[in-house]
Write an enzyme that holds these catalytic residues in place. Sequence first.
Site, short mmCIF file in Angstrom:
data_model
loop_
_atom_site.label_atom_id
_atom_site.label_comp_id
_atom_site.label_asym_id
_atom_site.label_seq_id
_atom_site.Cartn_x
_atom_site.Cartn_y
_atom_site.Cartn_z
CE LYS A 273 7.74 -4.69 -5.46
NZ LYS A 273 9.27 -4.25 -6.19
CE LYS B 226 7.32 -8.14 -7.66
NZ LYS B 226 8.47 -7.36 -7.93
C1 PBG Z 1 12.25 -4.29 -7.09
C2 PBG Z 1 11.69 -5.72 -7.15
C3 PBG Z 1 11.40 -6.86 -6.32
C4 PBG Z 1 10.72 -7.78 -7.15
C5 PBG Z 1 10.81 -7.43 -8.46
N1 PBG Z 1 11.17 -6.03 -8.51
C6 PBG Z 1 11.93 -6.92 -5.13
C7 PBG Z 1 11.27 -6.21 -3.85
O1 PBG Z 1 10.58 -5.54 -4.00
O2 PBG Z 1 11.72 -6.52 -2.87
C8 PBG Z 1 10.62 -9.02 -6.63
C9 PBG Z 1 10.26 -10.32 -7.42
C10 PBG Z 1 10.17 -11.53 -7.09
O3 PBG Z 1 10.25 -11.64 -5.77
O4 PBG Z 1 10.20 -12.16 -7.71
N2 PBG Z 1 13.33 -4.05 -7.68
#
Ligand code: PBG
Length: 327
Positions: free
Chosen positions: A197, A249
């Site tokens: 991520k 992601k």
């Molecule tokens: C953290 C989380 C995020 C997203 C999913 N889980 C936000 C981040 O890391 O800032 C982002 C998903 C998206 O942008 O569609 N709980």
Amino acid sequence: MGFPQHRPRRLRQNPAIRRLVAENELAARQLILPVFVREGLSQPKEISSMPGVYQHTMDTLKAAANDAAAKGLGGIMLFGIPEDRDENGSAGIDPQGILNQGIAAVRAEVGDELVVMSDVCLDEFTSHGHCGVLDAKGSVDNDATLEIYGQMAVAQAEAGAHMLGPSGMMDGQIGVIRQALDEAGHQDTAILAYSAKYASAFYGPFREAVDSQLKGDRRTYQMDSANRREAVLEAELDIAEGADMIMVKPAMSYLDIVRDIADISPVPVSAYQISGEYSMIEAASANGWIDRKASVLESLLSIKRAGAEQILTYYAAEVAGWLKEGK
Ligand code: PBG
């Protein structure tokens, strides 16, 4: 003049031939719909930077889950937005907290027809918006956070989640969550690890979606977009710690990472088409600059082609509808 020896255009000459030789295709069963449920909301609230995506009330959340099941989606991923936040994100481990209540409500609606998934992360629940708790110096405390993730995971399993999605990028989170689940008797609760991520500017609209309190950024825990090798390490660690599935992601700006991980992973690989990816397609389509439906399908197919099997996308239900119509 000599004739071309090879004519790749032969296999492109009409829709029937193109359909016959297409290497990849989308299937509803592999699409996962992310949804937001907000505490204390009397009517669903559209997220302005994500037209067509809503913060749900408990009732409209149930309706969305039933629609997802009826459309044959693979899963639904729940995010909760609490009314009150504190330093430790305690609403996340409270069985009466909005996310756990949402999980229970959705599971009661769909049973085993749809895989019920939930986000294991503190950012929606903390007053400072970070994915973990802070130490005395204000830095995210990895190991103190792990303890809370373990409790959060057990609460979500108890609420009825089939599969948990730890998204906080703390070191060791998969191992700790696996152990906490097993010790509480939840051996069958699966883990979809957000392994690679990245700290991404494209999460912008999600911050509105969950009413994020974050000031600053997440660069001490999410990955640097300059890096590629590190994604393989993160995936390997998560698999070794017990991840049942892993995820990359965002998707679009990281398709090389999806391919790298798909090539080495012995477990299913998913990718998340995140909020900013959705918003860009919506904004350009609304201006008439791109063809919306064709762009949505092409974006998802590119994720498949890169090697992901499952895709989390805000388009999941709509795309499943298109696939059903056979268009
Ligand atoms: C953290 C989380 C995020 C997203 C999913 N889980 C936000 C981040 O890391 O800032 C982002 C998903 C998206 O942008 O569609 N709980």
